[in-house]
Design an enzyme around this catalytic site. Structure first.
Site, PDB file in Angstrom:
ATOM      1  N   SER A  39     -47.299 -12.787   0.928  1.00 33.79           N
ATOM      2  CA  SER A  39     -46.843 -11.860   1.961  1.00 33.79           C
ATOM      3  C   SER A  39     -45.914 -12.478   2.980  1.00 33.79           C
ATOM      4  O   SER A  39     -45.076 -11.798   3.548  1.00 33.79           O
ATOM      5  CB  SER A  39     -48.047 -11.284   2.712  1.00 33.79           C
ATOM      6  OG  SER A  39     -48.795 -12.323   3.322  1.00 33.79           O
ATOM      7  N   CYS A  40     -46.031 -13.784   3.219  1.00 30.73           N
ATOM      8  CA  CYS A  40     -45.319 -14.313   4.378  1.00 30.73           C
ATOM      9  C   CYS A  40     -44.176 -15.245   4.062  1.00 30.73           C
ATOM     10  O   CYS A  40     -43.310 -15.461   4.889  1.00 30.73           O
ATOM     11  CB  CYS A  40     -46.292 -15.044   5.307  1.00 30.73           C
ATOM     12  SG  CYS A  40     -46.830 -16.640   4.670  1.00 30.73           S
ATOM     13  N   GLY A  41     -44.137 -15.853   2.893  1.00 32.34           N
ATOM     14  CA  GLY A  41     -43.075 -16.811   2.645  1.00 32.34           C
ATOM     15  C   GLY A  41     -43.335 -18.106   3.387  1.00 32.34           C
ATOM     16  O   GLY A  41     -44.469 -18.513   3.564  1.00 32.34           O
TER      17      GLY A  41
END
Length: 285
Positions: free
Chosen positions: A115-117
């Site tokens: 989801s966040c990288g």
């Protein structure tokens, strides 16, 4: 290898009626990316296009900029699962002779979620100084796109999402021409992985920089997605949802055109409006 979906039994409740049925889920597995045999990152991804994902990740990190700089990418023989079979969840990237290998330290050894990288690396200066192809910030740039063309991209993206239609659980990234022609689309449980797969395939095919393309993504526009677009030389990034404040800051700093909340004929332009063929001056209301 390459399991994109899996089947699971679910209990379905509809208007009080209870039944059991099989359901199709998107697969999510870890992928460890090594550089020259040394661990660099682990990302949760949907199996498939793993070599492109690794190559695109290294483009966004400023390590690769052309196919000539890449020697090869292989699955590691030691990546074993139950029964001794290869799990295909570890890849090793080898750079071409003469290409400098960056120092891999704990600071650069990162874990990225679907989801966040790269949550731990949010530096405007780092992206600005390592970008191989600075975006043209001149109002006379030849890259121009009609808002009416932009408005068609979300539906075209959704129509091309084959796995999403079966699972409802995948993000997608797509490359379009400024005339709205679909060039490539990749799906993944993580939106940043989908972009890496797009960019990695372009690198493998000798197409970087993508200086005349539009990148369309499902979901929001995070700092990481803006970073990846800039590092690939993409001048326009559009998303169906909101950008973050840091994403807007980076877009302004680098000259990227950033469009959010692209839904039907409605959209917000957060930076780089000079690339949009606007018929009237923007209101300041």
């Amino acid at each position: 290898m390459g399991r994109v979906t899996e089947r699971r039994r679910v209990i379905r409740i509809r208007d009080g009626a209870v039944s059991t049925r099989p359901d199709t889920l998107v697969a999510e597995e870890p992928l460890e990316i090594r550089l020259g045999g040394k661990p660099l990152a682990i990302t949760m991804r949907t199996p498939g296009d793993d070599f492109a994902l690794a190559a695109g990740f290294l483009v966004s990190e400023g390590v690769l900029a052309s196919a000539a700089e890449l020697a090869n990418i292989v699955y590691c023989a030691g990546a074993t699962g139950e029964g001794g079979s290869n799990s295909y969840n570890v890849v090793d990237v080898r750079l071409a002779d003469g290409v400098p290998v960056p120092d891999i330290s704990l600071e650069r050894n990162v874990y990225t979620t679907s989801s966040c990288g790269l949550c731990g690396k949010a530096s405007l200066d780092a992206v600005r100084t390592t970008a191989r192809w600075p975006l043209d910030t001149s109002p006379d740039t030849p890259v121009r796109i009609e808002p009416a063309t932009l408005s068609t991209l979300p539906d075209r993206l959704r129509a091309a999402q084959r796995v999403f239609e079966r699972t409802g659980g995948l993000h997608a990234a797509a490359l379009f021409t400024t005339d709205g022609e679909l060039l490539d689309i990749r799906e993944d449980v993580g939106r940043h992985n989908a972009v890496d797969k797009i960019v990695g395939r372009a690198l493998q095919q000798g197409q970087l920089p993508l200086s005349s393309c539009v990148l369309m993504v499902s979901g929001r526009a995070s700092f990481e997605l803006v970073q990846k677009a800039v590092m690939a030389g993409i001048p326009v990034l559009a998303a169906v949802s909101a950008p973050s404040s840091l994403a807007v800051d980076l877009a302004v700093e680098t000259g990227l055109t950033l469009v959010g909340f692209l839904r039907g004929t409605s959209m917000n332009v957060y930076a780089g409006e000079h690339r949009l063929a606007l018929s009237a001056a923007a209101s300041t209301d």
